[in-house]
Design a protein around this motif. Structure first.
Motif, PDB file in Angstrom:
ATOM      1  N   LYS A   1       1.684 -11.666  13.835  1.00 26.47           N
ATOM      2  CA  LYS A   1       1.471 -10.363  14.399  1.00 26.47           C
ATOM      3  C   LYS A   1       0.041  -9.850  13.675  1.00 26.47           C
ATOM      4  CE  LYS A   1       3.763  -8.151  10.379  1.00 26.47           C
ATOM      5  NZ  LYS A   1       4.219  -6.962   9.947  1.00 26.47           N
ATOM      6  N   ILE A   2      -0.244  -8.900  14.209  1.00 25.94           N
ATOM      7  CA  ILE A   2      -1.454  -8.127  13.387  1.00 25.94           C
ATOM      8  C   ILE A   2      -0.760  -7.656  12.089  1.00 25.94           C
ATOM      9  CG2 ILE A   2      -3.195  -6.126  13.591  1.00 25.94           C
ATOM     10  CD1 ILE A   2      -3.383  -6.547  16.398  1.00 25.94           C
ATOM     11  N   GLU A   3      -1.392  -8.022  10.927  1.00 26.11           N
ATOM     12  CA  GLU A   3      -1.151  -7.417   9.626  1.00 26.11           C
ATOM     13  C   GLU A   3      -1.573  -6.125   9.516  1.00 26.11           C
ATOM     14  OE1 GLU A   3      -1.555  -6.962   6.338  1.00 26.11           O
ATOM     15  OE2 GLU A   3       0.465  -7.345   5.701  1.00 26.11           O
ATOM     16  N   HIS A   4      -2.678  -5.955   9.658  1.00 29.34           N
ATOM     17  CA  HIS A   4      -3.538  -4.660   9.378  1.00 29.34           C
ATOM     18  C   HIS A   4      -4.960  -4.662   9.866  1.00 29.34           C
ATOM     19  CE1 HIS A   4      -5.091  -6.953   5.936  1.00 29.34           C
ATOM     20  NE2 HIS A   4      -5.993  -6.241   6.058  1.00 29.34           N
ATOM     21  N   LEU A   5      -5.176  -3.519   9.824  1.00 30.52           N
ATOM     22  CA  LEU A   5      -6.814  -2.966  10.432  1.00 30.52           C
ATOM     23  C   LEU A   5      -7.652  -2.795   9.305  1.00 30.52           C
ATOM     24  CD1 LEU A   5      -6.390  -0.914  13.775  1.00 30.52           C
ATOM     25  CD2 LEU A   5      -7.094  -3.475  13.564  1.00 30.52           C
TER      26      LEU A   5
ATOM     27  N   GLU B   1     -14.038  -9.468  -4.726  1.00 34.66           N
ATOM     28  CA  GLU B   1     -14.594  -9.037  -3.540  1.00 34.66           C
ATOM     29  C   GLU B   1     -15.190  -7.812  -3.654  1.00 34.66           C
ATOM     30  OE1 GLU B   1     -14.469 -11.172  -0.717  1.00 34.66           O
ATOM     31  OE2 GLU B   1     -13.461 -12.319  -2.274  1.00 34.66           O
ATOM     32  N   HIS B   2     -15.509  -7.126  -4.907  1.00 35.13           N
ATOM     33  CA  HIS B   2     -16.170  -6.070  -5.247  1.00 35.13           C
ATOM     34  C   HIS B   2     -15.711  -4.974  -4.323  1.00 35.13           C
ATOM     35  CE1 HIS B   2     -18.854  -8.502  -7.741  1.00 35.13           C
ATOM     36  NE2 HIS B   2     -18.704  -9.124  -6.715  1.00 35.13           N
ATOM     37  N   VAL B   3     -14.430  -4.532  -4.210  1.00 33.28           N
ATOM     38  CA  VAL B   3     -13.887  -3.531  -3.529  1.00 33.28           C
ATOM     39  C   VAL B   3     -12.458  -2.934  -3.988  1.00 33.28           C
ATOM     40  CG1 VAL B   3     -14.615  -4.693  -1.090  1.00 33.28           C
ATOM     41  CG2 VAL B   3     -12.361  -4.985  -1.859  1.00 33.28           C
ATOM     42  N   ILE B   4     -12.413  -1.714  -3.645  1.00 37.33           N
ATOM     43  CA  ILE B   4     -11.165  -0.959  -3.947  1.00 37.33           C
ATOM     44  C   ILE B   4     -10.500  -0.885  -2.568  1.00 37.33           C
ATOM     45  CG2 ILE B   4      -9.967   0.928  -4.894  1.00 37.33           C
ATOM     46  CD1 ILE B   4     -12.263   1.397  -6.760  1.00 37.33           C
ATOM     47  N   THR B   5      -9.161  -1.168  -2.271  1.00 40.59           N
ATOM     48  CA  THR B   5      -8.436  -0.854  -1.088  1.00 40.59           C
ATOM     49  C   THR B   5      -7.448   0.140  -1.240  1.00 40.59           C
ATOM     50  OG1 THR B   5      -6.660  -2.459  -1.682  1.00 40.59           O
ATOM     51  CG2 THR B   5      -8.675  -3.491  -0.575  1.00 40.59           C
ATOM     52  N   SER B   6      -7.097   0.783  -0.149  1.00 45.10           N
ATOM     53  CA  SER B   6      -5.960   1.874  -0.102  1.00 45.10           C
ATOM     54  C   SER B   6      -5.320   1.417   1.250  1.00 45.10           C
ATOM     55  CB  SER B   6      -6.526   3.155   0.152  1.00 45.10           C
ATOM     56  OG  SER B   6      -5.583   4.099   0.022  1.00 45.10           O
ATOM     57  N   PHE B   7      -3.977   1.294   1.203  1.00 44.56           N
ATOM     58  CA  PHE B   7      -3.396   1.044   2.257  1.00 44.56           C
ATOM     59  C   PHE B   7      -2.352   2.030   2.599  1.00 44.56           C
ATOM     60  CE2 PHE B   7      -4.051  -3.334   0.624  1.00 44.56           C
ATOM     61  CZ  PHE B   7      -4.396  -4.054   1.903  1.00 44.56           C
ATOM     62  N   PHE B   8      -2.209   2.282   3.924  1.00 48.80           N
ATOM     63  CA  PHE B   8      -1.228   3.061   4.865  1.00 48.80           C
ATOM     64  C   PHE B   8      -0.341   2.416   5.413  1.00 48.80           C
ATOM     65  CE2 PHE B   8      -5.132   5.527   3.564  1.00 48.80           C
ATOM     66  CZ  PHE B   8      -4.520   6.885   3.318  1.00 48.80           C
ATOM     67  N   GLN B   9       0.988   2.565   5.403  1.00 49.68           N
ATOM     68  CA  GLN B   9       1.974   1.958   6.254  1.00 49.68           C
ATOM     69  C   GLN B   9       2.238   2.980   7.431  1.00 49.68           C
ATOM     70  OE1 GLN B   9       3.561  -1.127   5.727  1.00 49.68           O
ATOM     71  NE2 GLN B   9       4.156  -0.910   7.837  1.00 49.68           N
TER      72      GLN B   9
ATOM     73  N   ASN C   1       2.756  -0.742  11.368  1.00 50.85           N
ATOM     74  CA  ASN C   1       1.446  -1.021  11.438  1.00 50.85           C
ATOM     75  C   ASN C   1       0.973  -0.621  10.031  1.00 50.85           C
ATOM     76  OD1 ASN C   1       1.372  -1.774  14.230  1.00 50.85           O
ATOM     77  ND2 ASN C   1       1.723   0.172  14.426  1.00 50.85           N
ATOM     78  N   LYS C   2      -0.170  -1.317   9.692  1.00 45.76           N
ATOM     79  CA  LYS C   2      -0.865  -1.223   8.447  1.00 45.76           C
ATOM     80  C   LYS C   2      -2.287  -0.666   8.470  1.00 45.76           C
ATOM     81  CE  LYS C   2       0.434  -4.177   5.683  1.00 45.76           C
ATOM     82  NZ  LYS C   2       0.625  -5.359   4.525  1.00 45.76           N
ATOM     83  N   VAL C   3      -2.902  -0.004   7.840  1.00 41.48           N
ATOM     84  CA  VAL C   3      -4.301   0.321   7.823  1.00 41.48           C
ATOM     85  C   VAL C   3      -4.719   0.316   6.385  1.00 41.48           C
ATOM     86  CG1 VAL C   3      -6.025   1.888   8.106  1.00 41.48           C
ATOM     87  CG2 VAL C   3      -4.400   1.947   9.880  1.00 41.48           C
ATOM     88  N   GLU C   4      -5.809  -0.470   6.213  1.00 43.87           N
ATOM     89  CA  GLU C   4      -6.374  -0.750   4.885  1.00 43.87           C
ATOM     90  C   GLU C   4      -7.965  -0.234   4.797  1.00 43.87           C
ATOM     91  OE1 GLU C   4      -7.640  -4.715   1.971  1.00 43.87           O
ATOM     92  OE2 GLU C   4      -7.945  -5.050   4.201  1.00 43.87           O
TER      93      GLU C   4
END
Length: 134
Positions: A3-7, A38-46, A50-53
């Motif tokens: 499935k699509i895991e996240h965008l 990866e020199h990033v900070i991520t923030s996830f929404f459910q 579906n998830k958005v990163e």
């Protein structure tokens, strides 16, 4: 691919983007995580299944920083959940796709990840994601 895991969405200002997506999705971010490699900070929404990163660069070495400088903020990648990342990587290589990683690496949200070069996917960076099992 399951499935699509996240965008994944590249942003300049994580706090401002979180406010926008909290209003848009009517929910708060469930996780903020730094991925130092990866020199990033991520923030996830459910949002339902579906998830958005959201991704913000922590320095100029980040692929996210380079992406925003070149293309601006917006969708950076589409991630697909896979059952066996090693088998999926081998399958895609045999189909002629170029992988950006020789081996999967630890990504955000307790995943093993591998990226597929966008030149072979109509300009879309794809990410393969497998849950890291305890």
């Amino acid at each position: 691919m399951l499935k699509i895991e996240h965008l994944g969405i590249a942003v300049r200002d994580l706090e401002a983007a979180e406010i926008i997506y909290e209003k848009l999705l009517n929910t708060k971010s469930y996780k903020r995580e730094e991925v130092a490699s990866e020199h990033v900070i991520t923030s996830f929404f459910q949002n339902g299944p579906n998830k958005v990163e959201l991704l913000v660069a922590t320095d100029e070495q980040s692929a996210i920083h380079k992406y925003i400088e070149k293309k601006g903020e917006g969708i950076h990648h589409v991630a697909f959940a896979v059952e066996d990342i090693y088998a999926e990587m081998e399958r895609l290589r045999s189909e002629g796709f170029v992988l950006l990683n020789e081996q999967p690496k630890k990504g955000a949200d307790n995943k093993l990840v591998c990226f597929v070069h966008p030149k072979g996917t109509n300009g879309v960076l794809l990410e393969l994601c497998q849950d890291i099992k305890p």
